[in-house]
Every structure is written in structure tokens, then in C-alpha cells.
Design an enzyme around this catalytic site. Structure first.
Site, PDB file in Angstrom:
ATOM      1  N   HIS A   1       1.661   6.567   1.998  1.00  0.00           N
ATOM      2  CA  HIS A   1       0.975   5.844   3.073  1.00  0.00           C
ATOM      3  C   HIS A   1       0.830   6.758   4.291  1.00  0.00           C
ATOM      4  O   HIS A   1       1.817   7.283   4.785  1.00  0.00           O
ATOM      5  CB  HIS A   1       1.755   4.592   3.475  1.00  0.00           C
ATOM      6  CG  HIS A   1       1.584   3.445   2.527  1.00  0.00           C
ATOM      7  ND1 HIS A   1       2.045   2.180   2.776  1.00  0.00           N
ATOM      8  CD2 HIS A   1       0.970   3.383   1.323  1.00  0.00           C
ATOM      9  CE1 HIS A   1       1.736   1.381   1.767  1.00  0.00           C
ATOM     10  NE2 HIS A   1       1.092   2.091   0.867  1.00  0.00           N
TER      11      HIS A   1
ATOM     12  N   TYR B   1       9.282   7.352  12.836  1.00  0.00           N
ATOM     13  CA  TYR B   1       9.067   6.575  11.609  1.00  0.00           C
ATOM     14  C   TYR B   1       8.921   7.512  10.405  1.00  0.00           C
ATOM     15  O   TYR B   1       9.436   7.234   9.321  1.00  0.00           O
ATOM     16  CB  TYR B   1       7.817   5.693  11.765  1.00  0.00           C
ATOM     17  CG  TYR B   1       7.687   4.615  10.703  1.00  0.00           C
ATOM     18  CD1 TYR B   1       8.074   3.303  10.960  1.00  0.00           C
ATOM     19  CD2 TYR B   1       7.185   4.903   9.435  1.00  0.00           C
ATOM     20  CE1 TYR B   1       7.973   2.311   9.998  1.00  0.00           C
ATOM     21  CE2 TYR B   1       7.074   3.924   8.453  1.00  0.00           C
ATOM     22  CZ  TYR B   1       7.474   2.631   8.740  1.00  0.00           C
ATOM     23  OH  TYR B   1       7.369   1.654   7.771  1.00  0.00           O
TER      24      TYR B   1
ATOM     25  N   TYR C   1       3.132  -4.721  10.279  1.00  0.00           N
ATOM     26  CA  TYR C   1       4.212  -5.205  11.132  1.00  0.00           C
ATOM     27  C   TYR C   1       3.562  -6.140  12.144  1.00  0.00           C
ATOM     28  O   TYR C   1       2.738  -5.693  12.948  1.00  0.00           O
ATOM     29  CB  TYR C   1       4.890  -4.056  11.880  1.00  0.00           C
ATOM     30  CG  TYR C   1       5.760  -3.173  11.019  1.00  0.00           C
ATOM     31  CD1 TYR C   1       5.228  -2.149  10.240  1.00  0.00           C
ATOM     32  CD2 TYR C   1       7.147  -3.345  10.999  1.00  0.00           C
ATOM     33  CE1 TYR C   1       6.041  -1.334   9.463  1.00  0.00           C
ATOM     34  CE2 TYR C   1       7.973  -2.530  10.223  1.00  0.00           C
ATOM     35  CZ  TYR C   1       7.412  -1.535   9.460  1.00  0.00           C
ATOM     36  OH  TYR C   1       8.215  -0.735   8.690  1.00  0.00           O
TER      37      TYR C   1
HETATM   38  C1  PHB Z   1      10.551  -2.788   2.449  1.00  0.00           C
HETATM   39  O1  PHB Z   1       9.536  -2.490   1.789  1.00  0.00           O
HETATM   40  O2  PHB Z   1      11.530  -3.326   1.916  1.00  0.00           O
HETATM   41  C2  PHB Z   1      10.611  -2.496   3.904  1.00  0.00           C
HETATM   42  C3  PHB Z   1       9.598  -1.770   4.492  1.00  0.00           C
HETATM   43  C4  PHB Z   1       9.624  -1.499   5.834  1.00  0.00           C
HETATM   44  C5  PHB Z   1      10.691  -1.971   6.603  1.00  0.00           C
HETATM   45  C6  PHB Z   1      11.718  -2.673   6.014  1.00  0.00           C
HETATM   46  C7  PHB Z   1      11.686  -2.939   4.646  1.00  0.00           C
HETATM   47  O3  PHB Z   1      10.700  -1.704   7.939  1.00  0.00           O
END
Ligand code: PHB
Ligand code: RFL
Length: 400
Positions: free
Chosen positions: A78, A390, A207
Site C-alpha cells: 500500500h 507510519y 482511518y
Molecule cells: C489491522 O489490519 O489489523 C490493522 C491495521 C492498521 C491498524 C491497526 C490494525 O492501525
């Protein structure tokens, strides 16, 4: 006590999660032998559904040590994420911003790769051990005792013990109170996590901030979606029917906005996860070293917990190698301070993502959250800050 087996190894590792298993792999590459002790069965360890995102730093490390084949074939790269604030969804392009990407690759898959690699190499792993106890950790000859899966008592002598046994294991508790400091934060909300047998409704993670509460749309494959909802700390699964879960996800993720819709499907797994931050320092006491969740817990909003566990053991492996093979202590002495620099960077990042995205019910908080999200939409400098952490800043042994 009469020990059926008294064995010696260079490094004893408590915990066969990603931190412990990767450490045994990295140590073997350095010519250091280790024994891994795990309280649970192999099936249980393989079945735990947890993290889903590997950052650039983790992927590079895994590829460089021969653990990248399935990750590259089956993982999904990604180049960014969507950040949503009520009706507005904006994409942050990590590749444009910082030249790095992340990979969707379930922790279960990584665990499978680690177990396959260690079994192929003949790694000694004891599953279903009980009563693991650490002794003489402040000397150069520490040892462990434990009961194996058949009920037989063992003693394991070693040059160093590494606690990779998460937040509930015996390692972090073995450091005397007078020699450690702990920082902790419990957040006033939890996550309801859902694994659903339905194709993701998005190409990259969403998000979403919403006055009703945070929601996250993630995925595991082209046919499996992973979704999270902010719920109250008092909520139980019983109060969240499948219908209520899908309706809340749809509202918070913006079903109907600009033609986007959330696909619904059978829910294979649901659980509730408390959100907390925790750091214990130093990450070394005598010949006991802590790595991964044994030393720190992050709320999952920043997707950094697994990546931090990987970064810890990447620093620790060369340090232990120098210590046990050449009796050189400099790198081992530097481990805790070096690891804690990244720990606190990620602790801050995870706290920031969490507090920016979760509804508190306070109108002033809501305005500040909207303002931060619009700042991220409109300022490359702000977006770069998020993207940099990130995607995981590169790791170098010179960090030690
Ligand atoms: C997940 O895919 O489990 C996942 C992805 C991003 C996050 C937390 C969990 O910030
Ligand atoms: P683990 O994986 O908890 O492994 C510790 C192991 O130690 C064993 N153990 C013992 N063994 C012997 N004797 C004892 N007395 C023992 N006590 C315990 C345990 O059985 C276990 O096998 O810790 P490790 O290796 O440090 O790995 C850490 C990661 O698992 C964790 O940080 C991540 O899963 C956190 N996390 C995420 N991290 C990310 O980087 N990206 C994500 O997207 C992400 N999402 C998540 C997450 C964690 C979640 N949960 C459920 C905590 C999403 C969720 C929902």
C-alpha cells in the site's frame, strides 16, 4: 528439585511470538544458538489474529534475512492511507511524501513464515511450557527453570535471557522494582475488532474520525476484510449484534457518500480490545534483555506494535552476538537506550493517532481533532510527519 534435563544454550528466549521467533532466526544467522520457551501450543500461537501492517523498515529487514518470499508474493503493498473526517475522505500518498510504502500482511502469516524457517533450521522450541522462572539474571550465568508439555522439569543454563513474552509473561516482572521505571496510559475507549469474509470495500486502509466514534477499514486479502470500531470500555460483545456492527461501520465509514458503499458479509471473528500505552525502562537488567510487547504496549491506531517488536530484535541480535561470541559488551550496553529512542517515537505517534481519531464526547476535543485532520489534508509538512513514522524510519546497527 531433580531436573530431567539440564541443558545449556547461548541465549534463552522466553516467548515464541514474532519477537522471540525472529530473534532466534537473526541469532542463528550470527552463529548464536538459542532455545525458545513458549507457554502456548503452536496452533494457538498460529491462530492469534492481531496486527495487519508491516512497515517499510520491517519489510526490508525480513527480506534481507530470507523471510520475504511469501510476504512479497501474498502481501499487498500500500502506497498510502485514507484519512477521513466526517464526509471528507483524503488520501495521504506515502510514496510521494517520503518515498516509502507499507504492506498488508497478517501477523498470522508472518508467524507461519517464522515457524517454518525455524523448524527447517532445527531450532529448539519448547511449546506448552509451564512455570518458566528466571534466576541469577544479575550475574553472567543466568538460568531458567520450567516444566515442559509432558510435565517434566528442566533447567536451562545460558549466557543471556531475552524476555519476548509479552505483557503477561514473567520477564518484565523479574526486574526488581528498584531498577525499573514504568509509564502507563489507559484510554477511555476500546476497539471492537471484526474479521469478515467479504472483499474489502476499499483499495487502501481508511482511518475515519466520526462524532459517534472512530472506525478503521483494513483487510487481510482480496476476500477478507478487517474492521475496527471505537466502543466504550464498558461495552461487551453481547451488546454488539452483527446488524449493529455493520450499521455503525457503514455510518462511520461514510456509506452513501459520493457513491461509496460498505460491503457486508459473514463475520468470522469478533473481539474487544482495551487501548493502552505502556513503557518499561530500562530494557535490560544484567543479563536479562526485554524486547517487543514485554517492554512496551502501544494502542493499535498507529499500526506500530509488531513493527516495534521487529525493530527491537533487529538491534538486539548483533548486540547479543558480540556479547556471547566475543565477550564484547559495548553494543549490549547500548541496546536499551538505542531501542528506547524508537520506542518513545512510536509511543508518541500511537498516542497522537489515537487521541486525534477517537471521539471523546467533548466538543472542544472534536474541534481540535477536525483542525488536526484538516491540517494533515492541507499541509505536506504535516502529512510528511505522519507518513515518516507510519512507514517506519530505516533501522541501522549504527543506531546502537
Ligand atoms: C489491522 O489490519 O489489523 C490493522 C491495521 C492498521 C491498524 C491497526 C490494525 O492501525
Ligand atoms: P506476543 O505476540 O504477545 O508474543 C509473546 C509470546 O510470549 C508467550 N508467553 C510465554 N511464554 C512462556 N512462558 C510464559 N510465562 C509466557 N507468557 C507469555 C505468549 O504466549 C506469546 O506467544 O509479543 P511480541 O512477540 O512482542 O509481538 C508483539 C505483537 O504481537 C504486537 O505488538 C502486535 O500484535 C500489536 N498490534 C499491531 N502491531 C502492528 O505493528 N500493526 C498492527 O496493525 C497491529 N494491530 C495489534 C494490532 C495488536 C492487536 N491485539 C489484539 C493486541 C491489532 C490488534 C487487535
Amino acid at each position: 528439585m531433580l531436573f530431567t534435563w539440564a541443558v545449556r544454550t547461548q541465549v534463552a528466549i522466553v516467548g515464541a511470538g514474532p519477537a522471540g521467533m525472529l530473534l532466534s532466526h537473526l541469532l542463528a544467522a550470527e552463529g548464536v544458538d538459542s532455545v525458545v520457551l513458549e507457554a502456548r501450543s503452536q496452533d494457538y500461537v498460529l491462530g492469534r489474529i492481531r496486527a495487519g501492517i508491516l512497515d517499510h523498515c520491517s519489510v526490508q529487514l525480513l527480506q534481507s534475512v530470507g523471510l520475504g518470499r511469501r510476504l512479497t508474493e501474498d502481501g499487498i503493498e500500500h502506497g498510502g492511507i485514507y484519512l477521513q473526517c466526517e464526509d471528507e475522505r483524503q488520501r495521504l500518498d506515502f510514496v510521494d511524501l517520503v518515498g516509502r510504502s507499507v504492506w498488508v500482511y497478517g501477523q498470522t502469516e508472518l508467524q507461519r513464515d517464522l515457524i517454518a524457517a525455524r523448524e527447517a533450521a532445527g531450532q529448539s522450541i519448547f511449546y506448552e511450557v509451564a512455570d518458566a522462572a528466571l534466576y541469577d539474571i544479575d550475574t553472567e550465568r543466568p538460568y531458567l527453570t520450567f516444566i515442559d508439555g509432558d510435565g517434566l522439569p528442566h533447567r536451562l543454563d545460558t549466557d543471556a535471557i531475552v524476555g519476548c513474552d509479552g505483557s503477561l509473561g514473567p520477564s518484565r516482572a523479574s526486574v526488581p522494582e528498584s531498577a525499573k521505571q514504568v509509564w502507563e496510559r489507559t484510554y477511555p475507549y476500546s476497539w471492537l475488532s471484526v474479521l469478515a469474509d467479504v472483499a474489502p470495500s476499499t483499495d487502501e486502509l481508511i482511518y475515519a474520525w466520526h462524532p459517534e466514534g472512530f472506525a478503521l477499514h483494513s483487510m487481510r486479502s482480496s476476500t477478507v476484510s478487517r474492521l475496527y470500531l471505537q466502543v466504550s470500555n464498558h461495552d461487551t460483545l453481547a451488546s454488539w449484534t452483527f446488524q449493529r456492527i455493520w450499521d455503525a461501520l457503514a455510518r462511520r465509514l461514510g456509506d452513501g457518500i459520493e457513491g461509496w458503499s460498505l460491503r457486508r458479509g459473514p463475520i468470522a471473528e469478533r473481539s474487544v480490545l482495551a487501548m493502552r500505552s505502556y513503557v518499561q525502562a530500562p530494557m535490560r537488567y544484567g543479563r536479562l534483555f526485554l524486547a517487543g510487547d514485554a517492554a512496551h504496549i502501544l494502542p493499535p491506531t498507529g499500526a506500530k506494535g509488531l513493527n516495534l517488536a521487529i525493530a527491537d530484535v533487529a538491534l538486539l541480535a548483533p548486540a547479543l552476538s558480540a556479547l556471547v561470541r566475543r565477550n564484547k559488551a559495548e553494543l549490549a550496553d547500548a541496546y536499551s537506550a538505542a531501542a528506547l529512542r524508537r520506542v518513545w517515537r512510536y509511543t508518541h505517534f500511537s498516542w497522537w493517532m489515537t487521541t486525534m481519531l477517537h471521539a471523546t464526547g467533548d466538543p472542544f476535543d472534536a474541534q481540535l481533532q477536525r483542525s488536526q485532520l484538516h491540517w494533515l489534508y492541507s499541509s505536506d509538512a504535516a502529512a510528511m510527519g505522519l507518513a515518516e513514522t507510519y512507514t517506519g524510519p530505516p533501522l541501522a546497527v549504527s543506531d546502537l
